[in-house]
Scaffold this active site. Structure first.
Site, mmCIF file in Angstrom:
data_model
loop_
_atom_site.group_PDB
_atom_site.id
_atom_site.type_symbol
_atom_site.label_atom_id
_atom_site.label_comp_id
_atom_site.label_asym_id
_atom_site.label_seq_id
_atom_site.Cartn_x
_atom_site.Cartn_y
_atom_site.Cartn_z
ATOM 1 N N HIS A 15 0.927 -1.153 0.011
ATOM 2 C CA HIS A 15 0.142 0.066 0.056
ATOM 3 C C HIS A 15 0.854 1.142 0.168
ATOM 4 O O HIS A 15 1.554 1.608 0.934
ATOM 5 C CB HIS A 15 -0.890 0.317 1.136
ATOM 6 C CG HIS A 15 -1.780 -1.033 1.498
ATOM 7 N ND1 HIS A 15 -3.034 -0.885 0.683
ATOM 8 C CD2 HIS A 15 -1.735 -2.269 1.962
ATOM 9 C CE1 HIS A 15 -3.730 -2.238 1.001
ATOM 10 N NE2 HIS A 15 -2.858 -3.097 1.603
ATOM 11 N N ARG A 17 -0.711 4.357 -0.955
ATOM 12 C CA ARG A 17 -1.462 5.406 -0.554
ATOM 13 C C ARG A 17 -1.437 6.537 -1.766
ATOM 14 O O ARG A 17 -1.175 6.144 -2.753
ATOM 15 C CB ARG A 17 -1.323 6.197 0.834
ATOM 16 C CG ARG A 17 -1.584 5.060 1.895
ATOM 17 C CD ARG A 17 -2.476 4.352 2.128
ATOM 18 N NE ARG A 17 -2.429 3.463 3.235
ATOM 19 C CZ ARG A 17 -3.167 2.386 3.538
ATOM 20 N NH1 ARG A 17 -3.983 1.798 2.682
ATOM 21 N NH2 ARG A 17 -3.128 1.636 4.714
ATOM 22 N N ASN A 41 -6.875 0.174 -3.309
ATOM 23 C CA ASN A 41 -8.206 0.416 -2.526
ATOM 24 C C ASN A 41 -7.749 2.100 -2.118
ATOM 25 O O ASN A 41 -7.796 2.282 -0.782
ATOM 26 C CB ASN A 41 -8.228 -0.384 -1.237
ATOM 27 C CG ASN A 41 -6.892 -0.444 -0.460
ATOM 28 O OD1 ASN A 41 -5.660 -0.359 -0.877
ATOM 29 N ND2 ASN A 41 -7.017 -0.707 0.756
ATOM 30 N N LYS A 99 -7.595 -7.212 -8.084
ATOM 31 C CA LYS A 99 -7.733 -7.604 -6.711
ATOM 32 C C LYS A 99 -9.192 -7.823 -6.057
ATOM 33 O O LYS A 99 -10.013 -6.824 -6.516
ATOM 34 C CB LYS A 99 -6.984 -6.303 -5.876
ATOM 35 C CG LYS A 99 -7.157 -6.634 -4.285
ATOM 36 C CD LYS A 99 -6.461 -7.774 -3.834
ATOM 37 C CE LYS A 99 -6.559 -7.936 -2.292
ATOM 38 N NZ LYS A 99 -5.677 -7.075 -1.538
ATOM 39 N N HIS A 136 -8.295 -10.872 -1.007
ATOM 40 C CA HIS A 136 -8.241 -10.715 0.361
ATOM 41 C C HIS A 136 -9.036 -11.917 0.950
ATOM 42 O O HIS A 136 -10.285 -11.688 0.919
ATOM 43 C CB HIS A 136 -8.732 -9.395 0.995
ATOM 44 C CG HIS A 136 -8.576 -8.919 2.597
ATOM 45 N ND1 HIS A 136 -8.158 -8.295 2.731
ATOM 46 C CD2 HIS A 136 -9.547 -9.594 3.220
ATOM 47 C CE1 HIS A 136 -7.993 -8.254 4.035
ATOM 48 N NE2 HIS A 136 -9.099 -9.235 4.533
ATOM 49 N N HIS A 174 -1.447 -12.266 1.879
ATOM 50 C CA HIS A 174 -1.440 -12.112 3.478
ATOM 51 C C HIS A 174 -2.089 -13.305 4.295
ATOM 52 O O HIS A 174 -2.883 -12.881 4.890
ATOM 53 C CB HIS A 174 -1.837 -10.828 3.909
ATOM 54 C CG HIS A 174 -3.058 -10.335 3.498
ATOM 55 N ND1 HIS A 174 -4.330 -10.839 3.384
ATOM 56 C CD2 HIS A 174 -3.367 -8.932 2.802
ATOM 57 C CE1 HIS A 174 -5.126 -10.188 2.834
ATOM 58 N NE2 HIS A 174 -4.761 -9.024 2.662
ATOM 59 N N LEU A 219 -5.473 -6.109 9.348
ATOM 60 C CA LEU A 219 -6.408 -7.113 8.824
ATOM 61 C C LEU A 219 -5.857 -7.953 7.466
ATOM 62 O O LEU A 219 -5.289 -7.052 6.674
ATOM 63 C CB LEU A 219 -7.571 -6.509 8.332
ATOM 64 C CG LEU A 219 -8.590 -6.172 9.506
ATOM 65 C CD1 LEU A 219 -9.862 -5.193 8.902
ATOM 66 C CD2 LEU A 219 -9.227 -7.371 10.161
ATOM 67 N N ASP A 247 2.183 -6.031 2.805
ATOM 68 C CA ASP A 247 1.055 -5.625 3.264
ATOM 69 C C ASP A 247 1.336 -4.341 3.898
ATOM 70 O O ASP A 247 0.596 -4.005 4.914
ATOM 71 C CB ASP A 247 0.056 -6.776 3.812
ATOM 72 C CG ASP A 247 -1.322 -5.938 3.966
ATOM 73 O OD1 ASP A 247 -1.715 -5.015 3.372
ATOM 74 O OD2 ASP A 247 -1.913 -6.470 4.811
ATOM 75 N N HIS A 251 -1.037 4.432 7.898
ATOM 76 C CA HIS A 251 -1.647 5.235 8.424
ATOM 77 C C HIS A 251 -1.100 6.281 9.204
ATOM 78 O O HIS A 251 -0.401 6.032 10.096
ATOM 79 C CB HIS A 251 -2.710 4.470 9.381
ATOM 80 C CG HIS A 251 -3.807 3.560 8.540
ATOM 81 N ND1 HIS A 251 -4.532 3.899 7.394
ATOM 82 C CD2 HIS A 251 -3.746 2.243 8.389
ATOM 83 C CE1 HIS A 251 -5.379 2.914 7.104
ATOM 84 N NE2 HIS A 251 -4.645 1.764 7.474
#
Length: 345
Positions: A15, A17, A41, A99, A136, A174, A219, A247, A251
């Site tokens: 990720h 972002r 995402n 995905k 996922h 994952h 998660l 993964d 944040h």
């Protein structure tokens, strides 16, 4: 001084972002990794090849000068995804995988698939053209305990899908359970799994014992110790069906340290040091290159990297920052709870 040279690794689940966060974290990946599969995402998600192309350009512009890094783009599967657009993305070389997020399974997954029948035309086209599906692997129905979601997904979603489309190439991303490991091992073809750095190191006690630790919450959530040990055995075995997907999911701290905190652990900065520690613990340093540098490219039909990196074991512990500062705010770095002596030279 002990050292280990291996082909430059890749990250098969990352990720990055967007915006200020992208600019703040990408260097921690591009310093060590040659390629990474980029998760789609965002808000709004990357659902078309045009979205993916635009996002790729933003990533390329953010790479620090002198770093050589290739983002491998994915599309976010929805019930409205157009099969022709997916095929065009693959033909152009832009799209590496699609995905699947079950709706509500993780961060920004509310637009994911609820009715798999509506996604079947796209999945059938992917099977036909050889485009992998990254999943996922958790159900989101409220009657399933959060620690049982992966096993339930295998039984109720993934196995029926693979029976229906055996030629579809599926990456279980994952994986967190012995069930996931065993399911991949039981498959003859078209199934592999990525494993994160942190799931090799923490179990659910890290989140819950001695107070709630939000920076260990991710998660899929970390599971019992028996599952962590199964993941370590798989990762360090050399089995070509298992490979690294960090993964790594940044944040800003205020979104983690609150009454309803976000899921995600930031590991890009110290993953290779953590992995060398884990593989040395398992007397499997000779298998680290397979896990981090060889198995993933082979699965995705790509050549391994020609460049190499060298890991050096230092007498003094390697110092990593507790937090990194980004334009979006501070991000806490994964703490493996043991000193790290391996360093990328």
């Amino acid at each position: 001084m002990k050292s280990l040279t291996l082909r430059r690794p890749d990250d098969w689940h990352l990720h990055l972002r967007d915006g200020a966060m992208l600019e703040g974290v990408i260097g921690d990946t591009s310093r060590h990794f040659a390629r990474a599969i980029i998760m789609p995402n965002l808000v709004p998600p990357v659902v078309t090849t045009a979205d993916a192309s635009a996002y790729r350009e933003r990533i390329l512009k953010a790479i620090p000068e002198g770093d050589r890094f290739e983002p491998l783009m994915t599309l976010y599967l929805t019930e409205d995804t157009v099969a022709d657009d997916v095929e065009e993305g693959k033909k152009s070389g832009l799209i590496t995988a699609v995905k699947l997020y079950p709706a509500g399974a993780t961060t920004n997954s509310h637009g994911g698939v609820r009715d798999f029948n509506k996604a079947m035309p796209v999945l059938e086209r992917m099977a036909k053209i050889g485009l992998p599906l990254c999943v996922h692997g958790e159900v989101t129905t409220p009657d399933v305990d959060i620690f049982d979601r992966e096993k339930a997904f295998i039984d109720t979603v993934l196995e029926p899908l693979r029976q229906r489309l055996p030629e579809l190439k599926v990456t279980m991303e994952h994986i967190t359970t012995r069930d996931g490991v065993d399911y991949i091992k039981s498959s003859n073809a078209n199934l592999a799994g990525s494993i994160t750095t942190h799931h090799l190191i923490i179990n659910r006690n890290a989140i819950l014992v001695g107070g709630i630790k939000p920076h260990y919450y991710c998660l899929p959530v970390a599971k019992r110790e028996e599952h962590r040990l199964a993941l370590r055995a798989a990762a360090t075995s050399g089995d070509a069906r298992f490979f690294l997907g960090t993964d790594s999911a940044p944040h800003v701290d205020p979104l983690k340290e609150c009454a309803c905190g976000c899921a995600g652990i930031y590991t890009s900065i110290n993953t290779m040091s953590c992995l060398a520690h884990v593989f040395e613990d398992e007397n499997a340093l000779d298998k680290l290159e397979a896990f981090a540098s060889l198995n993933g490219p082979a699965w995705y039909g790509l050549a391994p990297n020609d460049e190499t990196i060298t890991l050096v074991k230092r007498e003094e512990a390697v110092a990593f920052p507790e937090k990194i500062e980004t334009g979006a705010g501070p991000v806490t770095v994964f703490d493996p709870m043991f000193p790290l002596h391996w360093d990328v030279n």
